[in-house]
Design an enzyme around this catalytic site. Structure first.
Site, PDB file in Angstrom:
ATOM      1  CB  SER A 262      -1.081  11.333 -10.211  1.00 22.68           C
ATOM      2  OG  SER A 262      -2.438  11.111  -9.794  1.00 22.68           O
TER       3      SER A 262
ATOM      4  CE1 TYR B  28      -3.812  14.459 -13.929  1.00 23.85           C
ATOM      5  CE2 TYR B  28      -4.398  12.915 -12.379  1.00 23.85           C
ATOM      6  CZ  TYR B  28      -3.529  14.172 -12.780  1.00 23.85           C
ATOM      7  OH  TYR B  28      -2.477  14.573 -12.145  1.00 23.85           O
TER       8      TYR B  28
HETATM    9  N1  NAP Z   1      -1.732  19.387  -7.854  1.00 18.50           N
HETATM   10  C1  NAP Z   1      -1.983  18.133  -7.401  1.00 18.50           C
HETATM   11  O1  NAP Z   1      -2.466  18.025  -6.335  1.00 18.50           O
HETATM   12  C2  NAP Z   1      -1.256  17.037  -8.358  1.00 18.50           C
HETATM   13  C3  NAP Z   1      -1.479  15.787  -7.749  1.00 18.50           C
HETATM   14  C4  NAP Z   1      -0.741  14.841  -8.424  1.00 18.50           C
HETATM   15  C5  NAP Z   1       0.062  15.098  -9.786  1.00 18.50           C
HETATM   16  N2  NAP Z   1       0.124  16.507 -10.264  1.00 18.50           N
HETATM   17  C6  NAP Z   1       0.555  16.901 -11.411  1.00 18.50           C
HETATM   18  O2  NAP Z   1       1.568  17.809 -11.401  1.00 18.50           O
HETATM   19  C7  NAP Z   1       1.951  18.491 -12.208  1.00 18.50           C
HETATM   20  C8  NAP Z   1       1.752  19.970 -12.182  1.00 18.50           C
HETATM   21  O3  NAP Z   1       0.132  20.170 -11.939  1.00 18.50           O
HETATM   22  P1  NAP Z   1      -0.384  21.356 -10.947  1.00 18.50           P
HETATM   23  O4  NAP Z   1      -1.182  20.691 -10.040  1.00 18.50           O
HETATM   24  O5  NAP Z   1       0.748  22.676 -10.855  1.00 18.50           O
HETATM   25  O6  NAP Z   1      -1.277  21.834 -12.112  1.00 18.50           O
HETATM   26  P2  NAP Z   1      -1.754  23.397 -12.848  1.00 18.50           P
HETATM   27  O7  NAP Z   1      -1.385  24.539 -11.771  1.00 18.50           O
HETATM   28  O8  NAP Z   1      -2.812  23.330 -13.821  1.00 18.50           O
HETATM   29  O9  NAP Z   1      -0.279  23.628 -14.044  1.00 18.50           O
HETATM   30  C9  NAP Z   1      -0.226  22.934 -15.007  1.00 18.50           C
HETATM   31  C10 NAP Z   1       0.945  23.499 -15.896  1.00 18.50           C
HETATM   32  O10 NAP Z   1       1.197  22.444 -16.981  1.00 18.50           O
HETATM   33  C11 NAP Z   1       1.173  23.335 -18.105  1.00 18.50           C
HETATM   34  N3  NAP Z   1       0.676  22.514 -19.356  1.00 18.50           N
HETATM   35  C12 NAP Z   1      -0.383  22.195 -19.756  1.00 18.50           C
HETATM   36  N4  NAP Z   1      -0.657  21.716 -20.766  1.00 18.50           N
HETATM   37  C13 NAP Z   1       0.647  21.714 -21.277  1.00 18.50           C
HETATM   38  C14 NAP Z   1       1.474  21.576 -22.537  1.00 18.50           C
HETATM   39  N5  NAP Z   1       0.885  21.157 -23.543  1.00 18.50           N
HETATM   40  N6  NAP Z   1       2.871  22.135 -22.797  1.00 18.50           N
HETATM   41  C15 NAP Z   1       3.258  22.608 -21.707  1.00 18.50           C
HETATM   42  N7  NAP Z   1       2.724  23.095 -20.491  1.00 18.50           N
HETATM   43  C16 NAP Z   1       1.560  22.552 -20.510  1.00 18.50           C
HETATM   44  C17 NAP Z   1       0.235  24.472 -17.800  1.00 18.50           C
HETATM   45  O11 NAP Z   1       0.568  25.375 -18.796  1.00 18.50           O
HETATM   46  P3  NAP Z   1      -0.453  26.751 -18.982  1.00 18.50           P
HETATM   47  O12 NAP Z   1      -0.642  27.504 -17.824  1.00 18.50           O
HETATM   48  O13 NAP Z   1      -0.131  27.366 -20.401  1.00 18.50           O
HETATM   49  O14 NAP Z   1      -1.784  25.896 -18.988  1.00 18.50           O
HETATM   50  C18 NAP Z   1       0.691  24.691 -16.227  1.00 18.50           C
HETATM   51  O15 NAP Z   1       2.097  25.421 -16.257  1.00 18.50           O
HETATM   52  C19 NAP Z   1       0.874  17.805 -13.424  1.00 18.50           C
HETATM   53  O16 NAP Z   1       1.411  16.639 -14.224  1.00 18.50           O
HETATM   54  C20 NAP Z   1      -0.189  17.231 -12.592  1.00 18.50           C
HETATM   55  O17 NAP Z   1      -0.722  16.094 -13.207  1.00 18.50           O
HETATM   56  C21 NAP Z   1      -0.688  17.318  -9.483  1.00 18.50           C
END
Ligand code: NAP
Length: 227
Positions: A135, A152
């Protein structure tokens, strides 16, 4: 290496993980679509088509990770995407440490557990690609962290540190380990994100399929990222 490659994506049921799984399927990889909930794992894999197969996986569950490793013949590409943002709108003096602990369990230790489970066989096979989804809150490999979601930011900063250590250990083995900053991506975690998950996924899939001699131990950010 010849033959169809197998990719494993954590948290592949929604958001960035789902888009990465779809993009890797489009690139003709066999994709193991993992999710905590069996129904969403199955529904996602069914949507993505015959190249995808569902598996239940909670990255905080050591037994589940071990069983998955035993079940899969091999994994060539590992995308550690599963993540949580639980302490937004706090600061280092007020962040509830129980939330920080849970954040570290998922974002750092979950990814580390997957790396320990799957990188050794990549090294034995002489080819592998590992992408740890980091991130922009981490200020790359140094500098000031974003204090508005301290647990985070620390979890992702530690993930960057893990990336450099794993990359050093994999140097010269054919396995490349990199962290990716996807930018602000429109998902449940970041509804105001400017970048579509599909666009972020193309960049992540590029890193997941780097050619021989590609980056190892990098913190890779797509140029248009605003984070
Ligand atoms: N969106 C952004 O702008 C952004 C920016 C920088 C980094 N990121 C990173 O990108 C990654 C994906 O984020 P996103 O934006 O797609 O978020 P999101 O829509 O909230 O998706 C998060 C995913 O992680 C899964 N998850 C959470 N805890 C888990 C566990 N214990 N075991 C297995 N799966 C788990 C969730 O599953 P459930 O459906 O079961 O909850 C969901 O599939 C994350 O690592 C986040 O920190 C995102």
């Amino acid at each position: 290496m010849t033959g169809q490659r197998t990719a494993l994506v954590t948290g592949a049921n929604r958001g960035i993980g789902r888009a990465v799984a779809a993009e890797l399927c489009r690139r003709d990889l066999r994709v193991v679509v993992t999710a905590r909930d069996p129904r969403t794992a199955q529904a996602t894999a069914a949507d993505l088509g015959p190249g995808a197969c569902p598996h239940v996986l909670d990255v905080t569950d050591p037994t589940g990770v071990m069983l998955l490793r035993k079940e899969l013949e091999h994994v060539d590409v590992l995308v550690c995407n599963a993540g949580v943002l639980l302490d937004g709108r706090t600061d280092p003096l007020s962040a509830p440490l129980a939330l920080v602990e849970e954040t570290l369990r998922v974002n750092l230790l979950g990814s580390w557990r997957l790396a320990q489970a799957f990188i050794p066989s990549m090294i034995r096979r002489g080819w592998g690609r590992v992408v740890l989804i980091s991130s922009g809150t981490t200020a790359e490999f140094g500098g000031a962290l974003f204090g508005g979601a301290p647990g985070y930011s620390l979890s992702k900063s530690a993930l960057n540190g893990l990336t450099t250590m794993l990359a050093a250990q994999c140097e010269g083995t054919g396995v490349l380990v990199n962290a990716v900053n996807p930018g602000r991506v429109r998902t449940d975690m970041m509804p105001s994100g400017q970048i579509a998950a599909e666009d972020a996924a193309r960049f992540i899939a590029d890193v997941a399929t780097l050619p021989v001699g590609g980056s190892n131990g990098g913190f890779l950010t797509e140029k248009r990222s605003h984070v």
